[in-house]
Each structure stands twice: as structure tokens, then as C-alpha cells.
Write a protein that holds these residues in place. Structure first.
Motif, short mmCIF file in Angstrom:
data_model
loop_
_atom_site.label_atom_id
_atom_site.label_comp_id
_atom_site.label_asym_id
_atom_site.label_seq_id
_atom_site.Cartn_x
_atom_site.Cartn_y
_atom_site.Cartn_z
N THR A 129 -0.59 9.60 0.20
CA THR A 129 -1.39 10.22 1.26
C THR A 129 -1.67 9.23 2.39
N VAL A 183 -10.40 3.22 12.38
CA VAL A 183 -9.55 3.08 11.19
C VAL A 183 -9.08 1.63 10.96
N GLU A 185 -13.17 -5.08 3.35
CA GLU A 185 -13.73 -5.60 2.08
C GLU A 185 -12.62 -6.29 1.28
N ILE A 213 6.08 4.16 5.50
CA ILE A 213 5.92 3.40 4.26
C ILE A 213 4.81 4.04 3.43
N GLY A 214 5.13 4.31 2.17
CA GLY A 214 4.18 5.03 1.32
C GLY A 214 3.66 4.16 0.19
N MET A 215 2.48 3.64 0.36
CA MET A 215 1.82 2.87 -0.70
C MET A 215 0.63 3.67 -1.24
N THR A 216 -0.22 4.15 -0.35
CA THR A 216 -1.50 4.76 -0.74
C THR A 216 -1.30 6.11 -1.41
N SER A 228 -6.73 0.83 -2.17
CA SER A 228 -7.07 -0.59 -2.26
C SER A 228 -6.45 -1.23 -3.49
N GLY A 242 -6.12 6.41 -4.75
CA GLY A 242 -6.58 5.11 -4.29
C GLY A 242 -5.54 4.32 -3.53
N ILE A 281 -10.26 -0.02 8.00
CA ILE A 281 -9.96 0.64 6.72
C ILE A 281 -8.53 0.40 6.26
N LYS A 323 -7.36 13.90 11.76
CA LYS A 323 -8.04 12.60 11.77
C LYS A 323 -9.18 12.56 12.79
N ALA A 326 -4.38 -0.82 5.98
CA ALA A 326 -3.61 -2.07 5.77
C ALA A 326 -4.40 -3.08 4.95
N GLY A 327 -5.26 -2.57 4.08
CA GLY A 327 -6.19 -3.43 3.35
C GLY A 327 -7.50 -3.42 4.11
N SER A 328 -8.53 -2.82 3.49
CA SER A 328 -9.82 -2.69 4.19
C SER A 328 -10.44 -4.06 4.41
N ILE A 367 -0.04 8.90 5.16
CA ILE A 367 1.16 8.16 5.54
C ILE A 367 1.47 8.35 7.03
N ILE A 396 4.55 0.80 12.33
CA ILE A 396 5.02 1.21 10.99
C ILE A 396 6.54 1.25 10.94
#
Ligand SMILES: Cc1cc2nc3c(=O)[nH]c(=O)nc-3n(C[C@H](O)[C@H](O)[C@H](O)COP(=O)(O)OP(=O)(O)OC[C@H]3O[C@@H](n4cnc5c(N)ncnc54)[C@H](O)[C@@H]3O)c2cc1C
Length: 381
Positions: free
Chosen positions: A157, A360, A369, A125-128, A134, A132, A363, A203, A365-367, A159, A91
Motif C-alpha cells: 500500500t 508526508v 521516529e 517500489i513496493g515495500m510498505t 516501519s 506496516g 512519514i 491523499k 521513506a522511514g519516519s 505505492i 521513485i
């Protein structure tokens, strides 16, 4: 199978990373797990050794290796120790620092990069967001212009490095009407008034890493804290995500291969019914399959590393590498637990922790799916 992507410079670099890990890290990993975080000494020492500035130009204190294979070697070695070490390092050095290097202004580079390379400024880095991860384009944290300043409100969250980071590169909505094209990246300093962190999240695995929820309450920043283009954040993230996913894939296979090697040894040493447990045909065939899965995956992955080094790795190929290796990693580690019998379920055994740590990877960095969604779209579906 002999891997062809590394030359003697990469192997010399591997030895120096390994030497650092053996000397300065491995003796302390139990303490890291108890603290649920890497201490600042880890970052300062890694910085001193030159392991944090692989993509940072020399004038800002880095080593500007100019060759992604050095990142790959560092990721492999960290993940052989444990996956959390690999993800925290990734990260900071492999994922977030390149945003500043490639998108930052001269003033921003001078402001942050020397500290990033030295381990004095820790990055996250804060994206999520709680609502949500995804559907990145739907993020809700906002920045509203008020005179010369931007006022930021919202939260992020899960992070990684979030509890200890000095700067969080944060995806924020600046133009609500423009959806994906209305997102901007702000470098939010942890010292900003209105910045706060929740507890270290509890976790299932990767105990050694700190993962946190972050809150932004009327934080005031200026244009000088925007990294890249105003409203260009989504495109910047899409451009950078292939490297993030490649880094995940490298980590997944290095981690699984290390534990598989340790498991092979265990199956030679452990006996039942008068024979080593590895010698029973079921286990022998199983280990043959697991090694085949790892080596065949490694071959595809190495081609991705070479492609990325030439600037030719496509987002779709990175997505294939990411979901495939995370599935292989989880499958291999589940079998490794089984081969250890009851000891495989004991936290004091590396295999048990590695199994928890791996979950994890399907799940984040992009799951998986979402990876298959990207691949499916590329197939015209
Ligand atoms: C330990 C850890 C560390 C992390 N570190 C970071 C970090 O440093 N920075 C950061 O920004 N984020 C981080 N994340 C967040 C991570 O990237 C997200 O958890 C992930 O992107 C999924 O988002 P979500 O949890 O909101 O799940 P959701 O988006 O709510 O998805 C829930 C489920 O629905 C599935 N799903 C969603 N959309 C579709 C679809 N179109 N088709 C099929 N299935 C779908 C998902 O695959 C998933 O299985 C971290 C997460 C963890 C657990």
C-alpha cells in the motif's frame, strides 16, 4: 551563502531541466492535480530529454552521469515546481532504477533499462504493506516456489506511481523462517496475471502524484524476475535507503526554499497598517530565522551530497539529513502559511498546497521516529 557543490556543467543541466519544466510541465500541473497522476507524456518527454537515465549506462539508453549531483539538481528543480513531481520522478529515476542498474543481470538490464530511460517503462517500489511500513522485516507478502515458478501472494500500500507503474520492484518473503534474511526483490510486471491495483488513494497533499494499493493474487514469476540475491532483499534495501533518504532531504529543502522565496516577495507586496507586512519586526525576525534555518540545513545537506558522490555517506548521516530537513521544511512552510494570512489557507495559493504536500516528508521513506531510532542506535543507546 554561496553553494560550492555545483560547477558550470551542473548549472547548464539545471537550465535544461528548468526549460523542460517551464515548457512542458508547468502549463499542465493543474490538470495533473485534477487527474491525481502524471500523464505518460510527462515521462516520455522527460525520457527524451535525458532526465530519467542519469544512473543508467549509455549502452542501455541512459546518460550514466556518474555524478550524483545531477540527480540532486533534477530533484531540486522538480521540487521547486511541486513536491509531487519531485517524488514521482525520484521513485522512478533516483530510487528504483538504480536497483536494476546495480543488481540486475545483463538480461534484466537489456529487458528493462532502455524503456526506463525512455519513460516507456514506469517504475515503482513496493515495500510498505497494509499491516506496516516501519518494520520492514515483518512484511507478509510471500513467494512460494512451485517447480520452476514462484507464486506471489499479498499486497502493498501507499505505492507512489503505483497506479501507473509498468514494473513494481517488490519486497517479498521467500524464506519465512529467516525473517529479515528471508526477503527477496521481485520485479513484478503490471501485466502479470493476478496483479491488480486499488483506486488512486485520496491523499491530504501531493495531488499530482498517483499513490495506490497493489494486490498480488497467485502471480507466477521465475528466477529471472528476481533482482539481486535470493533472500538478499533486505540487505539490498538497507544499502539503497541512504540514497532514497538523501533524495528526500534534497527535495525537502529545495521545496521549502522555493516557497519561502515566494513568501518573502508576498510579505514585501502585501500591506497592513500602512507598511509591508514583512517590515513588522516580528515578521522580519521570523523571516531572518527561516532563511537561517534553510541555509544552515543546506550546508549540512550539501556535505551529504558530496559524501554520497564519493561513496562515503553513512546510513546514519542520511537519516540525520532526512529527519532534520523534513522538520525544517514543515516548520518553514507552516510559517509561510501564517505570513499569507487567509490566502495561505486557500488551495488556489501555492503556499497552501505546499504546506499540505510537505506533511508526508516526516512519514515516508522511514519516519522521523525511525530515523532517530537509527541515530540513537549509532550513539550506542
Ligand atoms: C504519500 C505516500 C507515498 C508513499 N510511497 C511509498 C512507496 O512508493 N513505496 C513504499 O514502499 N512505501 C511508500 N509509502 C509508505 C511509507 O514509507 C510508510 O507510510 C512509512 O514507512 C510508515 O509506515 P506505516 O505507514 O505503516 O506506519 P507504521 O509503521 O504503522 O508507524 C506508525 C507510527 O508509529 C511510529 N513508529 C513505528 N515504529 C516505531 C518505533 N520503533 N519507535 C518509535 N515510533 C515508531 C512511526 O514513526 C509512525 O509515526 C508512502 C507513504 C505515503 C503516505
Amino acid at each position: 551563502m554561496k553553494r560550492e557543490i555545483y560547477d558550470e556543467d551542473h548549472e547548464a543541466f539545471r537550465s535544461s531541466v528548468r526549460e523542460f519544466l517551464v515548457r512542458s510541465v508547468i502549463p499542465h500541473v493543474e490538470q495533473y492535480a485534477a487527474d491525481k497522476a502524471l500523464p505518460r507524456e510527462f515521462w516520455l518527454e522527460a525520457g527524451k530529454q535525458g532526465f530519467l537515465g542519469l544512473e543508467i549506462p549509455e549502452e542501455y539508453g541512459g546518460s550514466a552521469a556518474g555524478d550524483y549531483r545531477f540527480n540532486a539538481v533534477a530533484a531540486e528543480e522538480m521540487n521547486k515546481v511541486n513536491a509531487a513531481l519531485g517524488s514521482c520522478w525520484g521513485i522512478h529515476a533516483d530510487i528504483t532504477a538504480p536497483y536494476i542498474v546495480q543488481l540486475g543481470t545483463e538480461e534484466q538490464k537489456q529487458r528493462w533499462l532502455p524503456g526506463v530511460a525512455a519513460g516507456e517503462i514506469l517504475l515503482a517500489i513496493g515495500m510498505t504493506e497494509p499491516s506496516g511500513g516501519s518494520d520492514l522485516a515483518a512484511l507478509k507478502t510471500t513467494a512460494v516456489k512451485d517447480g520452476d515458478t514462484w507464486v506471489i501472494n499479498g499486497s502493498k500500500t501507499f505505492i507512489t506511481n503505483g497506479y501507473s507503474a509498468d514494473i513494481v520492484l517488490t519486497a517479498v518473503r521467500t524464506s519465512p523462517e529467516k525473517k529479515a534474511r528471508g526477503i527477496t526483490l521481485f520485479a513484478i510486471p503490471a501485466t502479470a496475471e493476478g496483479f491488480s491495483r486499488g483506486r488512486k488513494l485520496d491523499k491530504v497533499g501531493q495531488d499530482e502524484s498517483d499513490t495506490a494499493e497493489l494486490f498480488f493474487d497467485n502471480i507466477r514469476l521465475t528466477d529471472e524476475d528476481i533482482v539481486g540475491e535470493l533472500d538478499g532483499g533486505f540487505i539490498h534495501m538497507m544499502q539503497k535507503l541512504p540514497q532514497e533518504r538523501l533524495g528526500c532531504a534534497i527535495s525537502n529543502i529545495a521545496h521549502a526554499k522555493q516557497i519561502l522565496d515566494e513568501t518573502l516577495q508576498y510579505t514585501k507586496d502585501r500591506h497592513a497598517f500602512g507598511s509591508s507586512i514583512g517590515s513588522f519586526q516580528h515578521n522580519k525576525f521570523l523571516l531572518a530565522e527561516l532563511y537561517t534555518q534553510i541555509e544552515v540545513s543546506q550546508a549540512y545537506l550539501d556535505q551529504c551530497v558530496v559524501a554520497h558522490d564519493k561513496g562515503e555517506l553513512t546510513p546514519v548521516d542520511a537519516a540525520k539529513a532526512k529527519w532534520w530537513t523534513s522538520q525544517i521544511q514543515n516548520d518553514v512552510l507552516d510559517h509561510c502559511v501564517q505570513l499569507h494570512g487567509g490566502y495561505g489557507f486557500m488551495n488556489e495559493y501555492r503556499v497552501a498546497r505546499a504546506w499540505r504536500d510537505a506533511r508526508v516528508s516526516k512519514i515516508w521513506a522511514g519516519s522521523n521516529e525511525i530515523m532517530k531510532e537509527l541515530i540513537g542506535r549509532d550513539l550506542g543507546l
